[in-house]
Design a protein around this motif. Structure first.
Motif, PDB file in Angstrom:
ATOM      1  N   LYS A 112     -37.963 -35.823   0.059  1.00  0.00           N
ATOM      2  CA  LYS A 112     -37.780 -36.321  -1.309  1.00  0.00           C
ATOM      3  C   LYS A 112     -38.897 -37.274  -1.716  1.00  0.00           C
ATOM      4  O   LYS A 112     -39.248 -37.366  -2.903  1.00  0.00           O
ATOM      5  N   ARG A 168     -42.459 -31.977  -3.159  1.00  0.00           N
ATOM      6  CA  ARG A 168     -41.280 -31.598  -2.390  1.00  0.00           C
ATOM      7  C   ARG A 168     -40.783 -30.211  -2.794  1.00  0.00           C
ATOM      8  O   ARG A 168     -40.920 -29.799  -3.937  1.00  0.00           O
ATOM      9  N   SER A 169     -40.180 -29.551  -1.836  1.00  0.00           N
ATOM     10  CA  SER A 169     -39.729 -28.176  -2.033  1.00  0.00           C
ATOM     11  C   SER A 169     -38.229 -28.138  -2.303  1.00  0.00           C
ATOM     12  O   SER A 169     -37.433 -28.545  -1.448  1.00  0.00           O
ATOM     13  N   PRO A 170     -37.823 -27.659  -3.490  1.00  0.00           N
ATOM     14  CA  PRO A 170     -36.387 -27.531  -3.769  1.00  0.00           C
ATOM     15  C   PRO A 170     -35.689 -26.616  -2.764  1.00  0.00           C
ATOM     16  O   PRO A 170     -34.525 -26.835  -2.421  1.00  0.00           O
ATOM     17  N   LEU A 180     -34.931 -28.581   0.343  1.00  0.00           N
ATOM     18  CA  LEU A 180     -33.831 -29.519   0.089  1.00  0.00           C
ATOM     19  C   LEU A 180     -32.481 -28.798   0.106  1.00  0.00           C
ATOM     20  O   LEU A 180     -31.492 -29.326   0.609  1.00  0.00           O
ATOM     21  N   GLU A 181     -32.462 -27.586  -0.439  1.00  0.00           N
ATOM     22  CA  GLU A 181     -31.218 -26.809  -0.447  1.00  0.00           C
ATOM     23  C   GLU A 181     -30.793 -26.449   0.979  1.00  0.00           C
ATOM     24  O   GLU A 181     -29.612 -26.529   1.336  1.00  0.00           O
TER      25      GLU A 181
END
Length: 209
Positions: free
Chosen positions: A35, A40-42, A45-46
């Motif tokens: 974050k 940052r890579s969504p 994060l998922e």
């Protein structure tokens, strides 16, 4: 156990603090780093969110309690009269928490004896609210071994503040017999009425196992 058809499940393990596993701690650190990264890579994060749910053992336990719908949890009282623990060394709980819904709904004094009282607890460690909310019942696990170290007695009720609370074994029995809480009553100096049954006790709501 629930899938095996148990009518009631009693767990006398004390769940008073949330569990922080190494896996969830590491995942949270990685998520914080991602974050904070400029790009940052969504998708990452998922993935981490899903892994955190799997690593959250407390959430898994709550789901298991909710699915079973027949689990009684235990919790400890601290009784000054028969304990070497002093009030200043006891944990500070900030109140009875969720155990209020497990108290006796009907308490009366026996006409056959003098005024008597069960032991009075001075503090309590209730289960975590998230766990207690999914349990079908709660009961105290206070016990006192004899001088030779063997436990031969059960205290069916203890007083805490202005209410009386059933023992773990008594609450398991009530659920097993499918009795609503208003069918369980405490008569001081006589015993506990569990439906049509009268469980005789002494003046401290104590009985031999």
């Amino acid at each position: 156990i629930a899938a095996g058809g148990a009518k009631v499940i009693g767990i006398d393990i004390i769940y008073t603090e949330p569990e922080r596993t190494d896996a969830s701690h590491d995942l949270q650190e990685i998520m914080a780093m991602i974050k904070a990264a400029p790009l940052r890579s969504p998708a990452w994060l998922e993935v981490l969110e899903r892994k955190l749910v799997i690593a959250d053992s407390d959430r898994s336990f709550v789901n298991s309690l909710r699915d079973a719908r027949n689990v009684v949890l235990g919790y400890p009282f601290f009784v000054q009269e028969r304990s070497s623990l002093q009030p200043e060394f006891l944990p500070k709980t900030g109140g009875a928490g969720a155990i209020g819904r497990s108290e006796f709904m009907l308490v009366r004094q026996s006409t056959k004896s003098e005024a008597v009282e069960p032991y009075r607890a001075i503090d309590v460690l209730p289960p975590l609210e998230t766990f207690a909310a999914e349990a079908v019942g709660l009961g105290h696990v206070y016990s006192l071994p004899d001088l030779d170290g063997t436990t031969r007695s059960e205290y069916l009720a203890l007083r805490y503040q202005d209410s009386y609370h059933p023992s773990f074994a008594l609450e398991v029995s009530r659920i097993f017999l499918e009795l609503p809480r208003d069918r369980m009553s405490l008569t001081l100096g006589e015993g506990v009425h569990l439906g049509d049954r009268l469980i005789m006790t002494d003046q401290k709501a104590h009985m031999f196992i």
